[in-house]
Motif scaffolding. Structure first.
Motif, PDB file in Angstrom:
ATOM      1  N   LEU A 128      14.903   7.013  -3.298  1.00 18.65           N
ATOM      2  CA  LEU A 128      13.946   6.313  -2.582  1.00 18.65           C
ATOM      3  C   LEU A 128      12.913   8.024  -2.490  1.00 18.65           C
ATOM      4  O   LEU A 128      13.282   8.683  -3.268  1.00 18.65           O
ATOM      5  N   LEU A 129      11.294   7.207  -3.115  1.00 20.31           N
ATOM      6  CA  LEU A 129      10.434   8.276  -3.767  1.00 20.31           C
ATOM      7  C   LEU A 129       9.237   8.390  -2.644  1.00 20.31           C
ATOM      8  O   LEU A 129       8.737   7.848  -1.880  1.00 20.31           O
ATOM      9  N   LEU A 130       9.251   9.905  -1.798  1.00 19.61           N
ATOM     10  CA  LEU A 130       7.989  10.242  -0.931  1.00 19.61           C
ATOM     11  C   LEU A 130       6.236   9.348  -1.592  1.00 19.61           C
ATOM     12  O   LEU A 130       6.375  10.677  -2.826  1.00 19.61           O
ATOM     13  N   THR A 131       5.624   9.166  -1.536  1.00 23.27           N
ATOM     14  CA  THR A 131       4.428   8.927  -1.959  1.00 23.27           C
ATOM     15  C   THR A 131       3.622   9.232  -0.983  1.00 23.27           C
ATOM     16  O   THR A 131       3.582   9.321   0.280  1.00 23.27           O
ATOM     17  N   GLU A 157       4.265   8.363   6.222  1.00 25.49           N
ATOM     18  CA  GLU A 157       2.893   7.801   7.193  1.00 25.49           C
ATOM     19  C   GLU A 157       3.909   7.458   8.481  1.00 25.49           C
ATOM     20  O   GLU A 157       4.904   6.798   7.506  1.00 25.49           O
ATOM     21  N   TYR A 158       3.909   7.714   9.730  1.00 24.29           N
ATOM     22  CA  TYR A 158       5.325   6.831  10.431  1.00 24.29           C
ATOM     23  C   TYR A 158       5.423   5.320  10.653  1.00 24.29           C
ATOM     24  O   TYR A 158       6.446   5.011  10.538  1.00 24.29           O
ATOM     25  N   TYR A 159       4.034   4.931  10.218  1.00 18.39           N
ATOM     26  CA  TYR A 159       4.738   3.375  10.072  1.00 18.39           C
ATOM     27  C   TYR A 159       5.879   2.687   9.016  1.00 18.39           C
ATOM     28  O   TYR A 159       6.840   2.247   8.664  1.00 18.39           O
ATOM     29  N   ALA A 160       6.373   3.852   7.960  1.00 14.05           N
ATOM     30  CA  ALA A 160       6.899   4.151   6.438  1.00 14.05           C
ATOM     31  C   ALA A 160       8.144   3.061   6.960  1.00 14.05           C
ATOM     32  O   ALA A 160       9.241   3.054   6.391  1.00 14.05           O
ATOM     33  N   LEU A 161       8.671   4.585   8.561  1.00 14.73           N
ATOM     34  CA  LEU A 161      10.126   4.860   8.723  1.00 14.73           C
ATOM     35  C   LEU A 161       9.941   3.322   8.853  1.00 14.73           C
ATOM     36  O   LEU A 161      11.799   3.184   9.082  1.00 14.73           O
ATOM     37  N   GLU A 162      10.028   2.511   9.668  1.00 20.10           N
ATOM     38  CA  GLU A 162      10.075   1.337  10.547  1.00 20.10           C
ATOM     39  C   GLU A 162      10.270  -0.003   9.171  1.00 20.10           C
ATOM     40  O   GLU A 162      11.430  -0.763   9.389  1.00 20.10           O
ATOM     41  N   GLY A 215       0.743  -1.438   0.051  1.00 20.49           N
ATOM     42  CA  GLY A 215       0.030   0.177  -0.293  1.00 20.49           C
ATOM     43  C   GLY A 215       0.810   1.312   0.455  1.00 20.49           C
ATOM     44  O   GLY A 215       0.093   2.222   0.423  1.00 20.49           O
ATOM     45  N   VAL A 216       1.917   1.082  -0.327  1.00 21.44           N
ATOM     46  CA  VAL A 216       2.879   2.300  -0.400  1.00 21.44           C
ATOM     47  C   VAL A 216       3.161   3.133  -1.930  1.00 21.44           C
ATOM     48  O   VAL A 216       3.405   3.751  -2.339  1.00 21.44           O
ATOM     49  N   GLY A 217       2.453   2.012  -3.495  1.00 26.92           N
ATOM     50  CA  GLY A 217       2.185   2.754  -3.953  1.00 26.92           C
ATOM     51  C   GLY A 217       3.139   2.346  -4.649  1.00 26.92           C
ATOM     52  O   GLY A 217       3.859   2.783  -6.142  1.00 26.92           O
ATOM     53  N   LYS A 218       3.813   1.073  -4.583  1.00 23.94           N
ATOM     54  CA  LYS A 218       4.783   0.755  -5.421  1.00 23.94           C
ATOM     55  C   LYS A 218       4.324   0.108  -6.645  1.00 23.94           C
ATOM     56  O   LYS A 218       5.764   0.341  -7.849  1.00 23.94           O
ATOM     57  N   THR A 219       3.651  -0.414  -6.958  1.00 24.96           N
ATOM     58  CA  THR A 219       3.008  -0.620  -8.483  1.00 24.96           C
ATOM     59  C   THR A 219       3.041   0.642  -9.138  1.00 24.96           C
ATOM     60  O   THR A 219       2.781   0.582 -10.658  1.00 24.96           O
ATOM     61  N   THR A 268      19.782  -1.322  -9.492  1.00 25.02           N
ATOM     62  CA  THR A 268      19.291  -0.666  -8.383  1.00 25.02           C
ATOM     63  C   THR A 268      17.960  -1.246  -7.639  1.00 25.02           C
ATOM     64  O   THR A 268      17.673  -1.384  -7.991  1.00 25.02           O
ATOM     65  N   VAL A 269      17.494  -0.120  -6.748  1.00 21.63           N
ATOM     66  CA  VAL A 269      16.651  -0.586  -5.808  1.00 21.63           C
ATOM     67  C   VAL A 269      15.530   1.071  -6.132  1.00 21.63           C
ATOM     68  O   VAL A 269      16.403   1.838  -5.313  1.00 21.63           O
ATOM     69  N   LEU A 270      14.659   1.173  -6.382  1.00 22.35           N
ATOM     70  CA  LEU A 270      13.277   2.422  -6.152  1.00 22.35           C
ATOM     71  C   LEU A 270      12.475   2.129  -5.562  1.00 22.35           C
ATOM     72  O   LEU A 270      11.949   1.169  -5.128  1.00 22.35           O
ATOM     73  N   ILE A 271      12.548   2.794  -4.115  1.00 21.50           N
ATOM     74  CA  ILE A 271      11.644   2.322  -3.232  1.00 21.50           C
ATOM     75  C   ILE A 271      11.339   3.790  -2.857  1.00 21.50           C
ATOM     76  O   ILE A 271      11.255   4.943  -3.031  1.00 21.50           O
ATOM     77  N   PRO A 272       9.757   3.022  -2.782  1.00 24.72           N
ATOM     78  CA  PRO A 272       8.071   3.962  -2.620  1.00 24.72           C
ATOM     79  C   PRO A 272       8.196   4.006  -1.167  1.00 24.72           C
ATOM     80  O   PRO A 272       8.179   3.148  -0.439  1.00 24.72           O
ATOM     81  N   VAL A 273       8.410   4.985  -0.377  1.00 24.96           N
ATOM     82  CA  VAL A 273       7.705   5.310   1.379  1.00 24.96           C
ATOM     83  C   VAL A 273       6.954   6.076   1.360  1.00 24.96           C
ATOM     84  O   VAL A 273       7.012   7.241   0.899  1.00 24.96           O
ATOM     85  N   GLN A 274       6.118   5.758   1.692  1.00 22.89           N
ATOM     86  CA  GLN A 274       4.329   6.609   2.405  1.00 22.89           C
ATOM     87  C   GLN A 274       4.813   7.509   3.198  1.00 22.89           C
ATOM     88  O   GLN A 274       5.510   7.057   4.478  1.00 22.89           O
TER      89      GLN A 274
END
Length: 254
Positions: free
Chosen positions: A178-181, A148-153, A13-17, A140-146
């Protein structure tokens, strides 16, 4: 030689797809040769490119083999796609006793490098053998980061996984960015999460942040990337900007 980028986050649910589909389409619109490799048994990236999930052959046939990946690629107006469906979920069990099973996807994609500028892999939202295959296949890895608080964990867990993969399976693996979503500049939480991510990864966070956008949510149900569903939307504009950032970072003229 094309670059293989895995879009990965162990948290769903972080917007990966969404990121994989729309970034691939934006890069294609910018004139780059792009392959979207759907490696999630849910097949959402496949349907997001307007391809029926029941199509055969699929990426399952490629990794189980023997099947040339070129035979499974489907051409679409948005770019090429190596489709996936629920059959892929059985691949983990079928590959348990196979030697070098972590490198099956890598072996399938390596011959395609010369045909594409970018190969984007949509990984599953869990840490499984399928996700390990994505990490072993990627440069390489592209990481979507939602935002919200739990996204950091979740990000902390993912970085641990990437370090382990780098140590044992793919020593050349790097972070693409890293991509903020789901970003909302009006919310303190979004600003705080963005600040924290940038503090830990000062040179890796994209300038572009993906906002919450209705058009982004609607586009998949129409089987097309947001740039083709509503090219004047904020979502389309954001992914076009992200594509330009990716090209600039990889020394491709915009």
């Amino acid at each position: 030689m094309g670059k293989i980028i895995a879009v990965v986050n162990q948290k769903g649910g972080v917007g990966k797809t969404t990121t994989c589909v729309n970034t691939a389409a934006a890069l294609t619109r910018a004139g780059r040769r792009v392959l979207l490799c759907d490696f999630d048994p849910q097949g959402n990236a496949t349907s997001g490119f307007g391809v029926d999930k029941g199509v055969s052959p699929s990426v399952y046939d490629v990794v189980i083999g023997p099947m040339d990946a070129l035979r499974a690629i489907v051409r679409t107006p948005y770019g090429d796609v190596l489709p996936s469906n629920k059959a892929l979920s059985g691949a983990e069990i079928e590959l348990i006793s196979v030697e070098s099973r972590e490198y099956r996807l890598r072996g399938a994609l390596e011959p395609l490098r010369s045909d594409y500028d970018y190969i984007l892999i949509d990984a599953p939202p869990t840490l499984t053998l399928l996700t390990l295959q994505c990490l072993c296949a990627a440069d390489t890895v592209l990481i979507p980061v939602q935002c919200e608080y739990y996204a950091l964990e979740g990000l902390s867990d993912l970085m641990f996984t990437i370090r382990k993969v780098r140590q044992a399976l793919n020593t050349a693996l790097e972070i693409e960015g890293l991509l903020l979503t789901m970003y909302d500049a009006r919310l303190n939480l979004s600003l705080q999460v963005a600040e924290e991510v940038k503090r830990h990864f000062p040179d890796k966070v994209y300038l572009t942040a993906i906002p919450r956008n209705v058009r982004l949510s609607e586009a998949p149900s129409h089987g097309m990337p947001v740039q083709y569903y509503d090219r004047f939307s904020r979502g389309a504009d954001s992914y076009d900007k992200l594509a330009r950032e990716i090209m600039e970072r990889n020394s491709h003229a915009v």
